[in-house]
Design a protein around this motif. Structure first.
Motif, PDB file in Angstrom:
ATOM      1  N   ASP A 105       0.833  -1.211   0.000  1.00 39.06           N
ATOM      2  CA  ASP A 105       0.000   0.000   0.000  1.00 39.06           C
ATOM      3  C   ASP A 105       0.865   1.258   0.000  1.00 39.06           C
ATOM      4  O   ASP A 105       0.596   2.218  -0.736  1.00 39.06           O
ATOM      5  CB  ASP A 105      -0.918   0.017   1.234  1.00 39.06           C
ATOM      6  N   VAL A 106       1.915   1.256   0.804  1.00 40.57           N
ATOM      7  CA  VAL A 106       2.805   2.419   0.896  1.00 40.57           C
ATOM      8  C   VAL A 106       3.507   2.659  -0.442  1.00 40.57           C
ATOM      9  O   VAL A 106       3.555   3.790  -0.951  1.00 40.57           O
ATOM     10  CB  VAL A 106       3.845   2.216   2.017  1.00 40.57           C
ATOM     11  N   VAL A 107       4.031   1.601  -1.031  1.00 38.78           N
ATOM     12  CA  VAL A 107       4.757   1.733  -2.299  1.00 38.78           C
ATOM     13  C   VAL A 107       3.822   2.212  -3.408  1.00 38.78           C
ATOM     14  O   VAL A 107       4.175   3.087  -4.206  1.00 38.78           O
ATOM     15  CB  VAL A 107       5.435   0.398  -2.675  1.00 38.78           C
ATOM     16  N   CYS A 108       2.625   1.636  -3.479  1.00 41.10           N
ATOM     17  CA  CYS A 108       1.674   2.023  -4.531  1.00 41.10           C
ATOM     18  C   CYS A 108       1.270   3.489  -4.410  1.00 41.10           C
ATOM     19  O   CYS A 108       1.181   4.203  -5.419  1.00 41.10           O
ATOM     20  CB  CYS A 108       0.444   1.121  -4.481  1.00 41.10           C
ATOM     21  N   TRP A 109       1.027   3.959  -3.170  1.00 41.57           N
ATOM     22  CA  TRP A 109       0.666   5.370  -2.985  1.00 41.57           C
ATOM     23  C   TRP A 109       1.825   6.252  -3.440  1.00 41.57           C
ATOM     24  O   TRP A 109       1.621   7.270  -4.117  1.00 41.57           O
ATOM     25  CB  TRP A 109       0.347   5.638  -1.513  1.00 41.57           C
ATOM     26  N   PHE A 110       3.034   5.890  -3.059  1.00 42.89           N
ATOM     27  CA  PHE A 110       4.209   6.689  -3.408  1.00 42.89           C
ATOM     28  C   PHE A 110       4.386   6.765  -4.928  1.00 42.89           C
ATOM     29  O   PHE A 110       4.632   7.846  -5.480  1.00 42.89           O
ATOM     30  CB  PHE A 110       5.444   6.069  -2.749  1.00 42.89           C
ATOM     31  N   ARG A 119       3.800  10.021  -8.181  1.00 43.76           N
ATOM     32  CA  ARG A 119       4.938  10.314  -9.053  1.00 43.76           C
ATOM     33  C   ARG A 119       6.294  10.224  -8.338  1.00 43.76           C
ATOM     34  O   ARG A 119       7.258  10.909  -8.683  1.00 43.76           O
ATOM     35  CB  ARG A 119       4.785  11.699  -9.702  1.00 43.76           C
ATOM     36  N   GLY A 120       6.339   9.376  -7.321  1.00 45.21           N
ATOM     37  CA  GLY A 120       7.618   9.122  -6.679  1.00 45.21           C
ATOM     38  C   GLY A 120       8.494   8.231  -7.541  1.00 45.21           C
ATOM     39  O   GLY A 120       7.990   7.456  -8.368  1.00 45.21           O
ATOM     40  N   ARG A 121       9.818   8.330  -7.376  1.00 49.66           N
ATOM     41  CA  ARG A 121      10.753   7.484  -8.122  1.00 49.66           C
ATOM     42  C   ARG A 121      10.773   6.086  -7.523  1.00 49.66           C
ATOM     43  O   ARG A 121      10.979   5.921  -6.314  1.00 49.66           O
ATOM     44  CB  ARG A 121      12.167   8.074  -8.083  1.00 49.66           C
ATOM     45  N   ARG A 122      10.556   5.102  -8.366  1.00 47.09           N
ATOM     46  CA  ARG A 122      10.489   3.716  -7.900  1.00 47.09           C
ATOM     47  C   ARG A 122      11.763   3.317  -7.143  1.00 47.09           C
ATOM     48  O   ARG A 122      11.709   2.669  -6.099  1.00 47.09           O
ATOM     49  CB  ARG A 122      10.264   2.795  -9.110  1.00 47.09           C
ATOM     50  N   GLU A 123      12.921   3.706  -7.673  1.00 52.30           N
ATOM     51  CA  GLU A 123      14.194   3.317  -7.073  1.00 52.30           C
ATOM     52  C   GLU A 123      14.338   3.855  -5.655  1.00 52.30           C
ATOM     53  O   GLU A 123      15.006   3.252  -4.803  1.00 52.30           O
ATOM     54  CB  GLU A 123      15.362   3.817  -7.928  1.00 52.30           C
ATOM     55  N   GLU A 124      13.711   5.000  -5.382  1.00 54.43           N
ATOM     56  CA  GLU A 124      13.855   5.614  -4.064  1.00 54.43           C
ATOM     57  C   GLU A 124      13.257   4.742  -2.967  1.00 54.43           C
ATOM     58  O   GLU A 124      13.786   4.690  -1.841  1.00 54.43           O
ATOM     59  CB  GLU A 124      13.202   6.996  -4.046  1.00 54.43           C
ATOM     60  N   ALA A 125      12.190   4.032  -3.284  1.00 51.81           N
ATOM     61  CA  ALA A 125      11.552   3.183  -2.274  1.00 51.81           C
ATOM     62  C   ALA A 125      12.514   2.113  -1.779  1.00 51.81           C
ATOM     63  O   ALA A 125      12.611   1.846  -0.576  1.00 51.81           O
ATOM     64  CB  ALA A 125      10.283   2.541  -2.849  1.00 51.81           C
ATOM     65  N   TYR A 126      13.263   1.500  -2.682  1.00 58.85           N
ATOM     66  CA  TYR A 126      14.189   0.429  -2.301  1.00 58.85           C
ATOM     67  C   TYR A 126      15.366   0.990  -1.501  1.00 58.85           C
ATOM     68  O   TYR A 126      15.838   0.364  -0.542  1.00 58.85           O
ATOM     69  CB  TYR A 126      14.688  -0.303  -3.553  1.00 58.85           C
TER      70      TYR A 126
END
Length: 461
Positions: free
Chosen positions: A78-83, A87-94
């Motif tokens: 849920d957190v990743v999908c919202w981010f 328009r958050g950068r996918r790489e930033e989550a990791y």
């Protein structure tokens, strides 16, 4: 579509006969545990929590996610999908997940330590990306030394088991859905899961040795987060045949949710009759551990924190270790040599896996010889017979280092493990000028152990 067959009541435990069969298969090394996130109960600042629930909370804070807009309780997905939707950068989550783990310091949960104590398990598969399972194995079997082999799958980097299972030299932890990294090479969202599952079914992206083992062994899916169709798909993928086809191996789903999923239970009871469901992941591990410990005589059980007689060397050479160089045919004697020196408190290292190939491997060995405390070349009838071998390159690297060491200062301590005539041995002249120690079959003498202890004390204090 509803089933025309009535749903039989779920049996959420195993009877004594089923437990007996399972223990027999475990002792024959025909069982592979597959570990999921429900076993990861950790102690946090707010009490015991599931690790990935805690990570979801921390990640939401670091990514400035509006948790009020998420379903409650919310998940890492849920957190990743919202981010990403913001328009958050996918790489930033990791990268943020990696930082969260870097700042945390969790002890391995009891359930993982209990599984690690079952020494008949030599291959563990995990669907989690954290390091707690390998930490538990290293803690319980190797006094915390980094000795377990850790392998991670990623669709863009397929890594298989290093050999057939019976040839594995150390326990293996295989991260099937990727391993913690600052790069997007592990599963933290449902989209990631979809990509990994699709890749694992691809002919050219499947770790073949691993899936051969999954197909032909009994599986314990403990604490899995797989629900309904994903559980069905994973079972089908692991078994590589229709689940209704006759097979000699079975599976246990031990988790906190499958016994409440009527559709999944109905499917398993009608189609996959060799699959059993057990209610409670930690409860299953606790009972399995209790029964395995009870079956073994006290002298055969490895208590918590007590090492085995021979501890495989760590994957990376520790500081101030003694480097043992040997021919692979002498492995049994070298294992005895290491066990004897370990017992004397002398830290040793040798290359157990004997990869013997590639520039990266060669540079690693050169680096280790350049910084080890002492170098112990093992001379034997094998080294007499083998006029070529990687061990001779190791000898050469040791001699190169010795050229920079003061005259009379010891660095190379040659050992002979049989009755080979050392005066006529096929060894460098530099070795022949040194005092050989005879340790038949690798049995460490008290004199040799004390000698090394004194050398190490004088050098490192």
């Amino acid at each position: 579509m509803s089933s025309p067959f009535p749903l039989r009541p779920a049996v959420a435990t195993l009877d004594d006969e089923a437990w007996e069969d399972l223990l027999n298969f475990i002792e024959e090394r025909r069982v592979i545990p597959i570990i999921g996130p429900e076993l990861l109960q950790v102690e946090t600042e707010s009490g015991q929590r599931l690790l990935y629930d805690w990570v979801a909370e921390k990640l939401a804070a670091r990514l400035n996610v509006d948790t009020g807009a998420l379903p409650h309780p919310y998940t890492l997905n849920d957190v990743v999908c919202w981010f990403l939707a913001s328009r958050g950068r996918r790489e930033e989550a990791y990268t943020r997940v990696r930082s969260i783990f870097r700042d945390a310091n969790f002890a391995p949960p009891l359930a993982l330590r209990q599984l690690a104590q079952i020494t008949d398990f030599d291959l563990f598969v995990t669907t989690t990306f954290d390091p707690l399972l390998e930490q538990a194995i290293n803690l319980e079997r190797f006094q915390g030394a980094q000795s377990a082999e850790v392998i991670a799958y990623a669709p863009n980097r397929v890594v298989d088991l290093p050999s057939e299972r019976e040839k594995l030299q150390r326990p293996v932890v295989y991260h099937l859905l990727g391993r913690l990294s600052a790069s997007p090479t592990y599963v933290i969202s449902e989209e990631d899961m979809l990509e990994f599952i699709c890749a694992l079914q691809s002919e050219h992206l499947t770790p073949e040795r691993l899936f051969h083992e999954l197909e032909h062994n009994h599986l314990l899916l403990i604490g899995s987060s797989f629900t309904n169709w994903l559980a069905r798909l994973f079972l089908r993928m692991a078994k590589r045949h229709r689940l209704s086809d006759p097979r000699d191996v079975g599976e246990v789903l031990a988790d906190n949710h499958s016994d409440k999923d009527a559709r999944l239970l109905n499917f398993l009871q009608q189609v996959s009759v060799r699959t059993r469901v057990y209610n409670g992941a930690e409860e299953f591990v606790d009972e399995l551990h209790r029964r395995w410990m009870t079956r073994h005589k006290p002298g055969e059980v490895v208590p918590l924190g007590v090492p085995q007689r021979f501890l495989p060397p760590e994957r990376e050479m520790p500081d101030n270790a003694v480097f043992i160089s040997y021919a692979r045919e002498d492995l049994a004697a070298v294992q005895k040599l290491k066990a004897g020196l370990d017992a004397a408190g002398v830290k040793t290292w040798f290359d157990l896996d004997r990869l013997e190939g590639g520039d990266d491997y060669d540079r690693k060995i050169q680096r280790y010889i350049a910084r080890c405390s002492y170098f112990v070349p093992v001379v034997s009838a094998t080294t007499q017979r083998r006029l070529e071998g990687y061990f001779r390159r190791e000898w050469s690297y040791a001699i190169d280092r010795a050229r920079n060491i003061a005259e009379g200062a010891l660095f190379i301590l040659p050992v002979c493990i049989d009755d080979t005539n050392v005066a006529a041995a096929h060894v460098p002249d530099k070795f022949k000028a040194l005092n050989f120690t005879r340790l038949p079959d690798g049995e460490v003498s008290p004199e040799f152990a004390r000698r090394l202890q004194d050398f190490l004390s004088a050098r490192h204090g």
